[in-house]
Design a protein around this motif. Sequence first.
Motif, mmCIF file in Angstrom:
data_model
loop_
_atom_site.group_PDB
_atom_site.id
_atom_site.type_symbol
_atom_site.label_atom_id
_atom_site.label_comp_id
_atom_site.label_asym_id
_atom_site.label_seq_id
_atom_site.Cartn_x
_atom_site.Cartn_y
_atom_site.Cartn_z
ATOM 1 N N ALA A 1 76.472 45.586 25.933
ATOM 2 C CA ALA A 1 76.740 44.849 26.850
ATOM 3 C C ALA A 1 77.717 43.766 26.152
ATOM 4 C CB ALA A 1 75.908 43.914 27.642
ATOM 5 N N GLU A 2 77.096 43.356 24.952
ATOM 6 C CA GLU A 2 77.695 42.463 23.789
ATOM 7 C C GLU A 2 79.140 42.951 23.314
ATOM 8 O OE1 GLU A 2 75.510 41.206 20.987
ATOM 9 O OE2 GLU A 2 74.196 40.073 21.784
ATOM 10 N N LEU A 3 79.185 44.318 23.140
ATOM 11 C CA LEU A 3 80.482 44.945 22.652
ATOM 12 C C LEU A 3 81.502 44.873 23.722
ATOM 13 C CD1 LEU A 3 82.007 46.473 20.419
ATOM 14 C CD2 LEU A 3 80.978 48.751 21.319
ATOM 15 N N LYS A 4 81.103 45.387 25.118
ATOM 16 C CA LYS A 4 82.020 45.212 26.055
ATOM 17 C C LYS A 4 82.687 43.674 26.290
ATOM 18 C CE LYS A 4 82.506 46.833 30.773
ATOM 19 N NZ LYS A 4 81.632 47.562 31.966
ATOM 20 N N ARG A 5 81.709 42.691 26.373
ATOM 21 C CA ARG A 5 82.363 41.427 26.481
ATOM 22 C C ARG A 5 83.208 41.292 25.556
ATOM 23 N NH1 ARG A 5 76.895 40.223 27.994
ATOM 24 N NH2 ARG A 5 76.498 39.665 25.806
ATOM 25 N N ALA A 6 83.046 41.569 24.180
ATOM 26 C CA ALA A 6 83.700 41.217 22.998
ATOM 27 C C ALA A 6 85.238 41.861 23.125
ATOM 28 C CB ALA A 6 83.349 41.701 21.589
ATOM 29 N N HIS B 1 86.605 42.789 25.950
ATOM 30 C CA HIS B 1 87.310 42.174 27.039
ATOM 31 C C HIS B 1 87.908 41.164 26.763
ATOM 32 C CE1 HIS B 1 88.148 41.103 31.267
ATOM 33 N NE2 HIS B 1 87.379 40.001 31.004
ATOM 34 N N GLU B 2 87.401 40.214 25.945
ATOM 35 C CA GLU B 2 87.966 38.949 25.456
ATOM 36 C C GLU B 2 89.004 39.379 24.585
ATOM 37 O OE1 GLU B 2 87.514 35.908 26.058
ATOM 38 O OE2 GLU B 2 85.950 36.319 27.316
ATOM 39 N N ALA B 3 88.912 40.461 23.468
ATOM 40 C CA ALA B 3 90.203 40.714 22.966
ATOM 41 C C ALA B 3 91.442 41.260 23.439
ATOM 42 C CB ALA B 3 89.565 41.811 21.796
#
Length: 238
Positions: free
Chosen positions: A179-184, A186-188
């Motif tokens: 989940a943290e990797l997916k959020r990162a 998405h932000e990138a």
Amino acid sequence: MLTAPQDRIPLLFIEVDNCHESAEEIAAKLAKYHRFFKRKIKDTDGKDKPMWRTHWLARVDYGEAPHPPVLIVFNHIGARDPNRTVLRLQELTRPLWAGEPAEDGYSSYDRKIPVIATGLRNLREHGPDGPVLLRFGRTRMQPLRDAIGNPRRNAALAREAERMKAQQAEYQEQLRRAAELKRAEHEAGRPVCRLRDEVRQRPMEEPPAFPEAGPPVTPDAVRAVRGQDGRGGGQSRA
């Protein structure tokens, strides 16, 4: 028959031998217990159930359902040697109590009778919590609760529960990291508004300075201005 759930002994059948009966006679009694435990009737829900479970409460271990234990107490009054009787009795009744090897190093006693033997004198001296009871198939004396139970199986189930708990914790950690990797990611991948960034980075400009105010407006000043305007107007008409 004894029930003591407060002492973790839900159901226990007891046979007392005064050392008058032979091993064959006691083996015949155990065979009757086995037939009794196997007998089934329809319960109130319409399903077949062991008849003894409709009269007494007993837990069902996860994955197996052993029969209630039978305790044989030898009161050495007669001429027979209880030690010899026990050895012969184990040979005669092995199919009734012998467990099946399981994968985790313990024995499964599903639909088997835990048969325990002890002497009345030892039981009086040490009580059920003393190591004076021998479960058929084992090589050392144990307290009653250990003799009727399956400590190796309990230990194996505890290890399996810890392993499953660790796996679940690892799985939850993997979900959190994903989940943290997916959020990162998405932000990138979001578009960047440069104008907004420039406005944010541009230093704040000071507001423009207004001209200094003139002398205060008074009635005399107004009349003076009007008088000047009148003179000027007369000269123009001349």
